[in-house]
Structures are given as C-alpha cells and as structure tokens.
Design a protein around this motif. Structure first.
Motif, PDB file in Angstrom:
ATOM      1  N   ILE A  92       0.822  -1.206   0.000  1.00  0.00           N
ATOM      2  CA  ILE A  92       0.000   0.000   0.000  1.00  0.00           C
ATOM      3  C   ILE A  92       0.856   1.257   0.000  1.00  0.00           C
ATOM      4  N   GLU A  93       2.031   1.181   0.627  1.00  0.00           N
ATOM      5  CA  GLU A  93       2.929   2.331   0.692  1.00  0.00           C
ATOM      6  C   GLU A  93       3.397   2.759  -0.697  1.00  0.00           C
ATOM      7  N   GLN A 127      -5.865  -6.878   3.237  1.00  0.00           N
ATOM      8  CA  GLN A 127      -4.938  -5.819   2.827  1.00  0.00           C
ATOM      9  C   GLN A 127      -5.088  -5.489   1.344  1.00  0.00           C
ATOM     10  N   VAL A 130      -8.008  -3.241   1.059  1.00  0.00           N
ATOM     11  CA  VAL A 130      -7.672  -1.892   1.518  1.00  0.00           C
ATOM     12  C   VAL A 130      -6.907  -1.151   0.422  1.00  0.00           C
ATOM     13  N   GLU A 134      -7.975   2.321  -1.433  1.00  0.00           N
ATOM     14  CA  GLU A 134      -7.093   3.488  -1.597  1.00  0.00           C
ATOM     15  C   GLU A 134      -7.070   3.944  -3.060  1.00  0.00           C
ATOM     16  N   CYS A 149     -13.832  -1.436   1.111  1.00  0.00           N
ATOM     17  CA  CYS A 149     -13.734  -1.348   2.575  1.00  0.00           C
ATOM     18  C   CYS A 149     -14.618  -2.400   3.242  1.00  0.00           C
ATOM     19  N   HIS A 159     -10.374  -4.278  10.944  1.00  0.00           N
ATOM     20  CA  HIS A 159      -9.266  -3.734  10.158  1.00  0.00           C
ATOM     21  C   HIS A 159      -9.295  -2.207  10.271  1.00  0.00           C
ATOM     22  N   ARG A 161      -7.464   0.312   8.993  1.00  0.00           N
ATOM     23  CA  ARG A 161      -7.312   1.164   7.802  1.00  0.00           C
ATOM     24  C   ARG A 161      -8.575   1.128   6.945  1.00  0.00           C
ATOM     25  N   GLN A 164     -11.022   3.344   8.614  1.00  0.00           N
ATOM     26  CA  GLN A 164     -10.603   4.742   8.489  1.00  0.00           C
ATOM     27  C   GLN A 164     -10.916   5.297   7.105  1.00  0.00           C
ATOM     28  N   ILE A 165     -10.605   4.525   6.069  1.00  0.00           N
ATOM     29  CA  ILE A 165     -10.879   4.987   4.704  1.00  0.00           C
ATOM     30  C   ILE A 165     -12.371   5.226   4.519  1.00  0.00           C
ATOM     31  N   ASP A 168     -13.533   8.256   6.624  1.00  0.00           N
ATOM     32  CA  ASP A 168     -13.053   9.482   5.973  1.00  0.00           C
ATOM     33  C   ASP A 168     -13.883   9.801   4.734  1.00  0.00           C
TER      34      ASP A 168
END
Length: 187
Positions: A92-93, A127, A130, A134, A149, A159, A161, A164-165, A168
């Motif tokens: 993801i990074e 993951q 996720v 993103e 999500c 999870h 993240r 959070q996504i 948000d």
C-alpha cells in the motif's frame, strides 16, 4: 543502510528549511537553486545506494519517486514506484502514491482495474481490499471505495485502515451519520 535511509528521509525537511531561508533572507535565486540541487543529488545518491544494498527497502523507492515528482517528472516517479512494486510486491505504501500520480494525470482507473482483480483473486486478503479502496479513492469511484472497505472488514472486522478509509470517505462527502454509524458498530 540505516544512515543512508536517515539521510534520505531528511531531504524534505532540509528543502523546507532552505525554502524558508530563501524567503526570510532573500537568498539569491542562483544560490538557492545550487543548494537545492546539491541536497537533492545527495538524497538521490543515498537512495540509490540503499537500493543497491537492500533492494526491498520501500523507503528508497518512495524517496526517489518524491525527488522525481519534485523535479516535475511524474513518469520517472511512476517508473520508480512500479520498480518498487516489482521488488516489494503490491504494498500500500507504494500503490497509494502511484494511484495519486495516476489520478493527477487522469489515469487512476487503469491501475484500479488491476488492483481490483488482484483483490478478487486473493479472496481473503483484507490488505488487498484496503489497497483497492485506496486506489478507488484516487480514481474517484465512491461505490468501489465502499465495496472494497466492506470486503476488507468482512475478512477482518476490526481492520483499522479499512474503517478509516470508509469513515473518511463518508465525512468528506457530507455523510457524518453514516461515519458515526460505522464507528459505533466497530466500537
């Protein structure tokens, strides 16, 4: 390698300080350009040495991509991030900034289709979902953001993240009640 990583990570802070000095002290444009080039060249060399010694260090790919983007070379930034994905996998990074660049140039849907297929094939890998969320966010595909999500939270209900996504997204799109409901359910 740790010292080189620290050196590379300092570059954005040093450039910010240099920018501040230029404004406050009326630094001559040629002096500023010379110092900035020297800082960026040192950082580039540091990141390249990191990759020679440890080619799976994500920070090096991110650092080189930031330098390329700062030099207004998004194609070089994308190439470096793609090399990072080849060396480190779909992390993801690496994918999130790549999706941001693709979105900036109107190409986020291209990467979304590949990431989405990867998540579908992985089935029970939260993951990957996720990651798809993103990318869908950058591609401005709200239905896919929510679906990804939800899939991630189906696999891993807690999870952080994924939640959070989704929260948000609801908040950014004027749906605070849904965000609150999601937070209340996950609590």
């Amino acid at each position: 390698v740790a010292t080189l990583v620290r050196l590379g990570n300092l570059t954005p802070k040093i450039v910010t300080a240099l920018d501040s000095m230029r404004v406050r002290q009326s630094m001559a444009p040629d002096r500023y350009a010379s110092l900035r080039k020297e800082i960026e060249d040192r950082s580039r060399r540091a990141w390249e040495h990191v990759l020679l010694k440890e080619p799976q260090r994500i920070e090096a790919y991110l650092g080189l991509a930031l330098l390329a983007n700062a030099a207004n070379d998004p194609n070089a930034a994308l190439r470096v991030l793609q090399q990072g994905v080849q060396a480190c996998g779909e992390r993801i990074e690496l994918i999130a900034p790549m999706a941001g660049l693709w979105a900036k140039y109107g190409q986020a849907n291209s990467i979304l289709n590949g990431i989405w297929a990867s998540a579908v094939n992985a089935k029970d890998d939260a993951q990957k979902w996720v990651l798809a969320a993103e990318v869908a966010k950058h591609a401005d595909q709200p239905a896919r953001v929510i679906e990804a999500c939800e899939n991630a939270r189906r696999i891993n209900p807690n999870h952080p993240r994924a939640a959070q996504i989704e929260v948000d997204w609801y908040l950014e799109n004027g749906q605070p009640a849904k965000a609150f409901q999601l937070l209340s359910t996950d609590a």
